[in-house]
Design a protein around this motif. Structure first.
Motif, PDB file in Angstrom:
ATOM      1  N   SER A   1       0.817  -1.216   0.000  1.00 27.54           N
ATOM      2  CA  SER A   1       0.000   0.000   0.000  1.00 27.54           C
ATOM      3  C   SER A   1       0.846   1.261   0.000  1.00 27.54           C
ATOM      4  O   SER A   1       0.406   2.296  -0.489  1.00 27.54           O
TER       5      SER A   1
ATOM      6  N   PRO B   1      -0.476   3.935  -6.209  1.00 32.35           N
ATOM      7  CA  PRO B   1      -1.276   5.164  -6.320  1.00 32.35           C
ATOM      8  C   PRO B   1      -2.642   4.959  -5.656  1.00 32.35           C
ATOM      9  O   PRO B   1      -3.243   3.883  -5.763  1.00 32.35           O
ATOM     10  N   LEU B   2      -3.116   5.974  -4.963  1.00 35.87           N
ATOM     11  CA  LEU B   2      -4.360   5.839  -4.195  1.00 35.87           C
ATOM     12  C   LEU B   2      -5.573   5.534  -5.066  1.00 35.87           C
ATOM     13  O   LEU B   2      -6.456   4.786  -4.658  1.00 35.87           O
ATOM     14  N   HIS B   3      -5.630   6.078  -6.263  1.00 35.83           N
ATOM     15  CA  HIS B   3      -6.819   5.895  -7.091  1.00 35.83           C
ATOM     16  C   HIS B   3      -6.904   4.493  -7.698  1.00 35.83           C
ATOM     17  O   HIS B   3      -7.945   4.123  -8.219  1.00 35.83           O
ATOM     18  N   GLU B   4      -5.845   3.698  -7.639  1.00 35.04           N
ATOM     19  CA  GLU B   4      -5.871   2.332  -8.173  1.00 35.04           C
ATOM     20  C   GLU B   4      -5.559   1.276  -7.108  1.00 35.04           C
ATOM     21  O   GLU B   4      -5.272   0.126  -7.433  1.00 35.04           O
TER      22      GLU B   4
END
Length: 86
Positions: free
Chosen positions: A20, A24-27
């Protein structure tokens, strides 16, 4: 057994925390799901094929299966060193 359970839980949690930190946060959901599949799929395959592999590939000697697992464990550990943390 309580100690073993705590260690096992930490081992599993560390994998996801390392992953984590480099996603990238969006994926993150897609990558976490794919990572989970890549962990569980070999376990499912081993359930069905592990006995045959020990019987035919290793001549019925399970110690070679454990040695193979240890070698692959070290390959995975050294591969994890290549993960870039932010």
């Amino acid at each position: 057994m309580l100690g073993i359970g705590m260690v096992w839980g930490n081992i599993l949690a560390v994998l996801y925390s390392i992953l984590s930190g480099s996603l990238p946060l969006h994926e993150m959901g897609v990558y976490m799901g794919t990572f989970n599949f890549l962990i569980t799929f070999p376990q499912v395959v081993n359930v069905f094929l592990g006995g045959y592999i020990v019987k035919y590939a290793f001549g019925g000697s399970p110690v070679y299966s454990l040695v193979t697992a240890a070698v692959l464990f070290f390959v995975a550990a050294f591969s994890a060193l290549r993960i870039k943390q932010d």
